[in-house]
Design an enzyme around this catalytic site. Structure first.
Site, PDB file in Angstrom:
ATOM      1  CB  CYS A 180      -0.978  -0.246   1.182  1.00  0.00           C
ATOM      2  SG  CYS A 180      -0.207  -0.021   2.756  1.00  0.00           S
ATOM      3  CG  HIS A 183      -0.102   4.746   3.478  1.00  0.00           C
ATOM      4  ND1 HIS A 183      -0.962   4.725   4.826  1.00  0.00           N
ATOM      5  CD2 HIS A 183       0.293   3.371   3.149  1.00  0.00           C
ATOM      6  CE1 HIS A 183      -1.035   3.385   5.273  1.00  0.00           C
ATOM      7  NE2 HIS A 183      -0.476   2.785   4.282  1.00  0.00           N
TER       8      HIS A 183
END
Length: 358
Positions: free
Chosen positions: A157, A250
């Site tokens: 990710c 993120h």
């Protein structure tokens, strides 16, 4: 496109829950099986899920579905679906064995796990970047002795917040890149309730994450030779990965140098113009505009921008020249949508459109 019957292996976990939401009304995929560990097997989904982590409620259509045993019921599950998504919390070797067993039972696996990311004949796909790596599945099927079964994985990710921004710039010859990622707690399967130690805090270590962030881009940028994906040798990437008190999303601070330094306008144009197979094929989960650049100095932000294009776009901002590298910029992506379950669903759509589930 015909409807495909699908299973979710690891349906009770955070990523499994995200899969359930994404597939509730999917135009191509119909969930027929929810599977998890033996401790959940035999229970209704609503009873097996100890904590529902998503902001949206559990889909009613799945609430009373009985959980199957992902291990003991493999044969039965494989026979009931066209393919399975897999997002389990197990030791890496156990995941490898589980996924390969399903593949040998002629049940393709679209995996969110890291176990097979460096198996040479398993494609690790960011659909807009390296869709051509799906061709290695033919060699994988020969190794496994299967006609339909195979494993395809999505990348880590953390990569989604900076690799899609570096990729359109490769034509200028990327010499090296340095990246620091500021990663949300959902990446660890946590919420603020279950991770109180993150409040008012930063944890400067995520096990294995820096190695993945440095090495996985090279496999994505590699090529197929003799039935295996050979990772690229360059560019050199160095990474630091921090866990921060953010629920989802993120962020990456990225620094990059080039053989042939582009102008700022050339970089912005490369990002604006970039698209891939998902956009060309108009896949259901594909963002219309893959990369979104924000002119404001204080963007992108997780709270404001995580749901850009339903959480499937990659965001960028603060592009400027650097006094050590050529340029620096901020990247951002939603880690459980683009980075996890959403990226896997997009990969499955790509596989379906290319005929790999037929």
């Amino acid at each position: 496109m015909k409807k495909f019957n699908v299973g979710i292996i690891g349906a009770t976990g955070m990523v499994g829950q995200r899969f359930a939401l994404l597939l509730e009304n999917h135009p191509w995929f119909e969930v027929k099986v929810l599977a998890a560990s033996s401790s959940s097997a035999g229970k209704k989904y609503k009873d097996a899920v100890r904590r529902w982590h998503m902001a949206q409620p559990m889909p009613e259509k799945f609430a009373d579905m009985v959980i199957m045993d992902a291990d003991a019921d493999k044969q039965k599950i494989a026979g009931a679906v066209d393919f399975c998504f897999c997002a389990v919390n197990m030791p890496k070797e156990d995941i490898k064995s589980l996924e390969e067993t399903y593949a040998r039972l002629e049940c393709p696996i679209v995996s969110n796990n890291s176990a097979h990311r460096f198996t040479p004949d398993v494609p690790m796909i960011i659909p807009e970047i390296n869709a051509d790596h799906l061709a290695v599945i033919d060699a994988q099927r020969k190794r496994l002795g299967t006609k339909r079964g195979f494993i395809a994985v999505k990348s880590n990710c953390s990569l989604q917040s900076y690799v899609p921004l570096l990729h359109p710039l490769k034509k200028y010859g990327i010499k090296c890149a340095a990246v620091t990622t500021y990663q949300a707690i959902s990446g660890a399967g946590k919420t603020f309730e279950t991770m109180p130690e993150i409040i008012d805090n930063i944890i400067p270590y995520i096990g294995g994450e820096e190695e993945k962030s440095e090495k996985e881009p090279l496999k994505i940028w590699g090529g197929i030779k003799d039935g295996k994906i050979v990772p690229a040798e360059t560019p050199a990437i160095t990474a630091q990965c921090l866990r921060v008190p953010v629920s989802d999303g993120h962020t990456a601070a990225c620094f990059v140098s080039f053989d042939k330094k582009p102008t700022k306008q050339e970089i912005l144009q490369a990002w604006k113009d970039f698209s891939g197979e998902p956009q060309a094929l108009k896949l259901p989960s594909a963002p219309a505009q893959f990369i979104h650049y924000f002119e404001e100095n204080d963007r992108p932000q997780p709270k404001l921008d995580r749901m850009t294009e339903n959480g499937m776009a990659v965001c960028a901002g603060r592009l400027r020249e650097d006094n050590l590298f050529d340029y620096k910029f901020i990247g951002f992506s939603h880690n459980t949508l683009r980075g996890a379950a959403g990226g896997a669903v997009l990969l499955a759509e790509l596989l379906a459109a290319k005929g790999y589930f037929d």
